[in-house]
Design a protein around this motif. Sequence first.
Motif, mmCIF file in Angstrom:
data_model
loop_
_atom_site.group_PDB
_atom_site.id
_atom_site.type_symbol
_atom_site.label_atom_id
_atom_site.label_comp_id
_atom_site.label_asym_id
_atom_site.label_seq_id
_atom_site.Cartn_x
_atom_site.Cartn_y
_atom_site.Cartn_z
ATOM 1 N N VAL A 150 0.834 -1.208 0.000
ATOM 2 C CA VAL A 150 0.000 0.000 0.000
ATOM 3 C C VAL A 150 0.867 1.256 0.000
ATOM 4 C CG1 VAL A 150 -1.777 1.276 1.248
ATOM 5 C CG2 VAL A 150 -1.895 -1.210 1.124
ATOM 6 N N VAL A 151 1.933 1.262 0.771
ATOM 7 C CA VAL A 151 2.840 2.411 0.794
ATOM 8 C C VAL A 151 3.407 2.679 -0.598
ATOM 9 C CG1 VAL A 151 5.132 3.157 1.570
ATOM 10 C CG2 VAL A 151 3.475 2.323 3.233
ATOM 11 N N ALA A 152 3.774 1.623 -1.313
ATOM 12 C CA ALA A 152 4.359 1.784 -2.648
ATOM 13 C C ALA A 152 3.382 2.470 -3.600
ATOM 14 C CB ALA A 152 4.754 0.416 -3.204
ATOM 15 N N VAL A 153 2.090 2.171 -3.466
ATOM 16 C CA VAL A 153 1.086 2.798 -4.333
ATOM 17 C C VAL A 153 0.829 4.242 -3.917
ATOM 18 C CG1 VAL A 153 -1.342 2.740 -5.039
ATOM 19 C CG2 VAL A 153 -0.024 0.623 -4.936
ATOM 20 N N LEU A 154 0.650 4.474 -2.625
ATOM 21 C CA LEU A 154 0.322 5.827 -2.153
ATOM 22 C C LEU A 154 1.453 6.823 -2.387
ATOM 23 C CD1 LEU A 154 -1.552 5.097 1.211
ATOM 24 C CD2 LEU A 154 -2.517 5.621 -1.031
ATOM 25 N N ARG A 155 2.692 6.337 -2.407
ATOM 26 C CA ARG A 155 3.825 7.256 -2.582
ATOM 27 C C ARG A 155 3.961 7.761 -4.012
ATOM 28 N NH1 ARG A 155 8.304 4.460 1.474
ATOM 29 N NH2 ARG A 155 7.710 5.696 3.312
ATOM 30 N N VAL A 156 3.360 7.099 -4.966
ATOM 31 C CA VAL A 156 3.436 7.573 -6.353
ATOM 32 C C VAL A 156 2.186 8.356 -6.751
ATOM 33 C CG1 VAL A 156 4.920 5.657 -7.030
ATOM 34 C CG2 VAL A 156 2.459 5.416 -7.276
#
Length: 275
Positions: free
Chosen positions: A156-162
């Motif tokens: 989830v972090v990987a998606v929200l950071r982009v």
Amino acid sequence: MKTKKKLHWTPVTIAQAVVTGLTLLFLLAPVVQMVLTAFMKNAFRGPKAGWTTDWISKVLELYGDTIIRSLGIAFGTLVITILIGVPCAWVLVREERRRWAGLLEEALILPLSIPGLAIGLGILLIWGGWGEFRQSNLFILCGHVMFCLPFMVRSVVAVLRVEPIAAYEEASATLGASPFTTFMRVVVPVAMPGIIAGGLMVTTVSLGEFNISWMLQTPDTRTLPVGMADAYASMRLEVGSAYTFLFLVILVPLLTLMQSLPERIRRRMAEKRSK
């Protein structure tokens, strides 16, 4: 109209194809042998002995409860990691410039660097004296959640950071939405590709997790991998192979979804934004 490029076979491409083919053969040959053994009447005599589905029936009779239990624990792990992991990931992204956020992220992924047996031992030392809890499936569920939570958080972090999540939240607040409404109707949909990818990973990891399950199990709370090890150790080779075949029947579709579904969701979201 796009035209397909023809592959020009050169010594390098031929060598690459050969190496790839040999690698696939090396990886798949044991799996194929295991599947064949699961349906052989006698593994030592080979196909000459004939074929049967009796071993599958025997596995379901002796170990059916472990399969159902593992599916239940995997589903419970999925639900809990979503409920905990998505808010945690959101906080980490929003507060990523703060020092405590980095420490929290490192703490959340710490279980990945610790052997499952050590995690199981720690859980035993802390909660092992709680009799009814120790004998229940919830005991193993706690271990699975601890081990699988980092997969959900990182996805989830990987998606929200982009994504420009701060701008989305600001726009939602400007329209009068409450923080909870913004989270449910803005953050969660944006994070959905990561939730799907993390959820599939959590499910597959939970189903196949052996070390923690073996450390925390009781005779009444064996999981699928523990039952599989027991089948190979105390039963005929055909029974163990049949058990592994059933495990693959459950796991392979999940792995296929894990590879294809997140990308499909990203494409659909991109198409909706472009309209």
